[in-house]
Write a protein that holds these residues in place. Structure first.
Motif, PDB file in Angstrom:
ATOM      1  N   SER A 164      41.136  48.973 -33.405  1.00 50.06           N
ATOM      2  CA  SER A 164      39.843  48.369 -33.103  1.00 50.06           C
ATOM      3  C   SER A 164      39.032  49.204 -32.118  1.00 50.06           C
ATOM      4  CB  SER A 164      40.048  46.959 -32.532  1.00 50.06           C
ATOM      5  OG  SER A 164      40.817  47.014 -31.340  1.00 50.06           O
ATOM      6  N   ARG A 165      39.706  50.062 -31.346  1.00 46.66           N
ATOM      7  CA  ARG A 165      38.990  50.834 -30.341  1.00 46.66           C
ATOM      8  C   ARG A 165      38.400  52.109 -30.933  1.00 46.66           C
ATOM      9  NH1 ARG A 165      42.120  50.722 -24.515  1.00 46.66           N
ATOM     10  NH2 ARG A 165      41.641  48.549 -24.020  1.00 46.66           N
ATOM     11  N   PRO A 166      37.236  52.542 -30.440  1.00 46.87           N
ATOM     12  CA  PRO A 166      36.581  53.721 -31.004  1.00 46.87           C
ATOM     13  C   PRO A 166      37.078  55.021 -30.389  1.00 46.87           C
ATOM     14  CG  PRO A 166      35.202  52.769 -29.313  1.00 46.87           C
ATOM     15  CD  PRO A 166      36.411  51.870 -29.431  1.00 46.87           C
ATOM     16  N   GLY A 167      36.812  56.112 -31.070  1.00 43.58           N
ATOM     17  CA  GLY A 167      36.952  57.430 -30.483  1.00 43.58           C
ATOM     18  C   GLY A 167      38.361  57.928 -30.274  1.00 43.58           C
ATOM     19  N   ARG A 168      39.269  57.774 -31.240  1.00 43.72           N
ATOM     20  CA  ARG A 168      40.604  58.335 -31.117  1.00 43.72           C
ATOM     21  C   ARG A 168      40.549  59.842 -31.381  1.00 43.72           C
ATOM     22  NH1 ARG A 168      43.224  55.301 -27.776  1.00 43.72           N
ATOM     23  NH2 ARG A 168      43.439  53.134 -28.449  1.00 43.72           N
ATOM     24  N   LYS A 169      41.264  60.610 -30.571  1.00 42.59           N
ATOM     25  CA  LYS A 169      41.205  62.073 -30.669  1.00 42.59           C
ATOM     26  C   LYS A 169      42.512  62.629 -31.214  1.00 42.59           C
ATOM     27  CE  LYS A 169      37.826  62.823 -26.941  1.00 42.59           C
ATOM     28  NZ  LYS A 169      37.528  61.404 -26.708  1.00 42.59           N
ATOM     29  N   PHE A 170      42.377  63.469 -32.256  1.00 42.75           N
ATOM     30  CA  PHE A 170      43.518  64.208 -32.793  1.00 42.75           C
ATOM     31  C   PHE A 170      42.988  65.291 -33.732  1.00 42.75           C
ATOM     32  CE2 PHE A 170      42.896  60.374 -35.373  1.00 42.75           C
ATOM     33  CZ  PHE A 170      42.804  60.870 -36.665  1.00 42.75           C
ATOM     34  N   THR A 171      43.752  66.351 -33.896  1.00 45.74           N
ATOM     35  CA  THR A 171      43.386  67.437 -34.792  1.00 45.74           C
ATOM     36  C   THR A 171      43.940  67.151 -36.189  1.00 45.74           C
ATOM     37  OG1 THR A 171      45.339  68.699 -34.134  1.00 45.74           O
ATOM     38  CG2 THR A 171      43.300  69.116 -32.921  1.00 45.74           C
ATOM     39  N   ALA A 172      43.463  67.921 -37.163  1.00 45.76           N
ATOM     40  CA  ALA A 172      43.799  67.627 -38.554  1.00 45.76           C
ATOM     41  C   ALA A 172      45.151  68.191 -38.981  1.00 45.76           C
ATOM     42  CB  ALA A 172      42.706  68.177 -39.472  1.00 45.76           C
ATOM     43  N   ARG A 173      45.621  69.238 -38.305  1.00 50.20           N
ATOM     44  CA  ARG A 173      46.849  69.914 -38.743  1.00 50.20           C
ATOM     45  C   ARG A 173      47.836  70.025 -37.592  1.00 50.20           C
ATOM     46  NH1 ARG A 173      42.310  71.830 -40.615  1.00 50.20           N
ATOM     47  NH2 ARG A 173      41.995  72.025 -42.867  1.00 50.20           N
ATOM     48  N   GLU A 174      49.108  70.025 -37.917  1.00 49.88           N
ATOM     49  CA  GLU A 174      50.167  69.961 -36.914  1.00 49.88           C
ATOM     50  C   GLU A 174      50.105  71.102 -35.902  1.00 49.88           C
ATOM     51  OE1 GLU A 174      52.449  67.752 -36.131  1.00 49.88           O
ATOM     52  OE2 GLU A 174      51.681  66.367 -37.645  1.00 49.88           O
ATOM     53  N   ASP A 175      49.686  72.283 -36.323  1.00 49.25           N
ATOM     54  CA  ASP A 175      49.713  73.429 -35.414  1.00 49.25           C
ATOM     55  C   ASP A 175      48.384  73.648 -34.698  1.00 49.25           C
ATOM     56  OD1 ASP A 175      48.328  74.152 -37.684  1.00 49.25           O
ATOM     57  OD2 ASP A 175      49.106  76.209 -37.736  1.00 49.25           O
ATOM     58  N   GLU A 176      47.413  72.735 -34.865  1.00 56.33           N
ATOM     59  CA  GLU A 176      46.088  72.910 -34.252  1.00 56.33           C
ATOM     60  C   GLU A 176      46.004  72.160 -32.924  1.00 56.33           C
ATOM     61  OE1 GLU A 176      43.240  73.487 -38.192  1.00 56.33           O
ATOM     62  OE2 GLU A 176      43.275  71.559 -37.154  1.00 56.33           O
ATOM     63  N   THR A 177      45.384  72.808 -31.935  1.00 59.49           N
ATOM     64  CA  THR A 177      45.195  72.168 -30.638  1.00 59.49           C
ATOM     65  C   THR A 177      43.842  72.544 -30.046  1.00 59.49           C
ATOM     66  OG1 THR A 177      46.382  74.006 -29.587  1.00 59.49           O
ATOM     67  CG2 THR A 177      47.635  71.985 -30.006  1.00 59.49           C
ATOM     68  N   LEU A 178      43.379  71.692 -29.140  1.00 59.65           N
ATOM     69  CA  LEU A 178      42.194  71.942 -28.329  1.00 59.65           C
ATOM     70  C   LEU A 178      42.599  71.828 -26.857  1.00 59.65           C
ATOM     71  CD1 LEU A 178      39.594  69.633 -30.144  1.00 59.65           C
ATOM     72  CD2 LEU A 178      39.866  72.093 -30.469  1.00 59.65           C
ATOM     73  N   ASP A 179      41.908  72.563 -26.002  1.00 59.24           N
ATOM     74  CA  ASP A 179      42.117  72.470 -24.561  1.00 59.24           C
ATOM     75  C   ASP A 179      41.045  71.557 -23.983  1.00 59.24           C
ATOM     76  OD1 ASP A 179      43.034  72.897 -22.024  1.00 59.24           O
ATOM     77  OD2 ASP A 179      42.433  75.007 -21.904  1.00 59.24           O
TER      78      ASP A 179
END
Length: 369
Positions: free
Chosen positions: A181-196
């Motif tokens: 129900s909460r907005p704005g969940r953060k995650f990348t599309a692929r297992e080896d992808e990351t953001l700092d």
């Protein structure tokens, strides 16, 4: 003379005239001394001496041309208090052999430091002040924040920016096939992808002279990580925690009345066990803080709020070597590379923030001195 023209044009562009810098920069570019950068590009300028972090615009920052952006989009409209509808943000950057520095300024008429404080009630109880919105997030008793998101290896960030990892619930109330129900969940599309992610928090990291160094990966199971893909870098100690006794549901530390200048959070030397001699209406800090140790403490930050504007200086090593650094930290190892980033501002808000759909890039100045 060419060298002087270069530095003069950058100094003017940093804030002395809105018109003359364009002329000078155009002339310098024609002479072959400066690249013509797009409006979405931040240029990090080389300096010989370390930059002092104090939240003050010393003359060294005249070397760096600001990237100025307007943030006027919001991830959702919270009920009740909603803060600013837009703000103007200026970002400058310098670097030396070891560190990269950032000076971020943004308009914010209110200095928000009342992070869900404890308040003594007429019946003697202690109650934490809160006024959650329709999603359970706080927008009244919270803190000002700013965040920088850097691409490490996530496909699509160079065209979509932060939106590539920010996922809203669909019409059924699901995110990635998980009821949410909460907005704005953060995650990348692929297992080896990351953001700092560098998140400066006016209360929880402001007193420790740090930003919270985090990262985003592909986790979509809230049972594995409550915040989905948003995680803290490797930490060996320190950080922030609630000033609360689970047994009594009242503060455990505090020997002075809360105030917005000194005691909005309690550093280790201020964490004195509660002696409850307070009167109804008195407030105490609700969070205990100490500096992060380990990779989560990589980003140093010092702030200053003056005349309706936050001024924040940040510093991090260009290349980090902590635990799992390649996956958790952007590495500014190649001066010829373009680094893509996004910026968001939180006005006294837990989740609701202002952003721009534009994608920003940073380049290092590599011209010969």
């Amino acid at each position: 003379m060419i060298r002087q023209l270069k530095r003069f044009s950058q100094g003017l562009a940093a804030g002395l005239s809105p018109v003359l810098p364009r002329f000078v920069l155009a002339l310098a570019a024609a002479l072959g001394t400066l690249p013509v950068m797009a409006a979405d590009t931040l240029v990090s300028v080389r300096v010989k001496e370390p930059v002092k972090l104090d939240g003050v615009a010393e003359s060294v920052w005249l070397k760096a041309m600001p990237l100025t952006v307007t943030l006027d989009r919001r991830v959702y409209q919270p009920r009740g208090e909603s803060g600013m509808a837009s703000t103007s943000v200026s970002v400058q950057s310098l670097y030396d052999d070891e560190y990269v520095y950032f000076f971020i300024q943004w308009d914010d008429p209110t200095r928000s430091l009342a992070f869900m404080p404890w308040e003594k009630q007429p019946d003697g109880r202690w109650q934490r002040l809160a006024n959650p919105d329709q999603f359970g997030y706080e927008n009244m008793y919270h803190e000002d924040k700013v965040s920088l998101y850097w691409n490490i290896n996530t496909q699509g960030f160079d065209t979509q920016g932060c939106a590539v990892a920010c996922h809203m619930a669909d019409s059924r109330g699901y995110v990635a096939d998980v009821e949410q129900s909460r907005p704005g969940r953060k995650f990348t599309a692929r297992e080896d992808e990351t953001l700092d992610a560098w998140v400066w928090r006016a209360v929880r990291t402001g007193k420790t002279v740090q930003a919270d160094d985090q990262f985003i990966d592909a986790t979509i199971d809230p049972a594995t990580n409550l915040r989905w893909g948003m995680k803290g870098d490797f930490v060996t100690g320190g950080g922030y925690r609630e000033n609360i006794s689970e047994a009594t549901q009242q503060p455990v530390m505090g020997n002075r009345v809360w105030d917005a200048v000194q005691a909005y959070a309690l550093s280790p030397e201020q964490q004195i066990p509660l002696a409850d001699t307070f009167s109804p209406g008195d407030r105490l800090a609700s969070v205990l803080v100490s500096p992060f140790t380990g990779s989560r403490g990589d980003v140093s930050a010092q702030s200053n709020w003056k005349d309706g504007k936050w001024l924040l200086e940040m510093r991090r090593k260009r290349v980090t070597s902590g635990h799992n650094a390649k996956a958790q930290d952007v590495q500014f190892s190649e001066l010829s590379q373009t680094y893509y980033f996004g910026v968001a501002v939180f006005d006294n808000a837990q989740m609701s923030h202002l952003y721009s759909p534009d994608v920003f890039r940073m380049k290092f100045e590599t011209l010969a001195e």
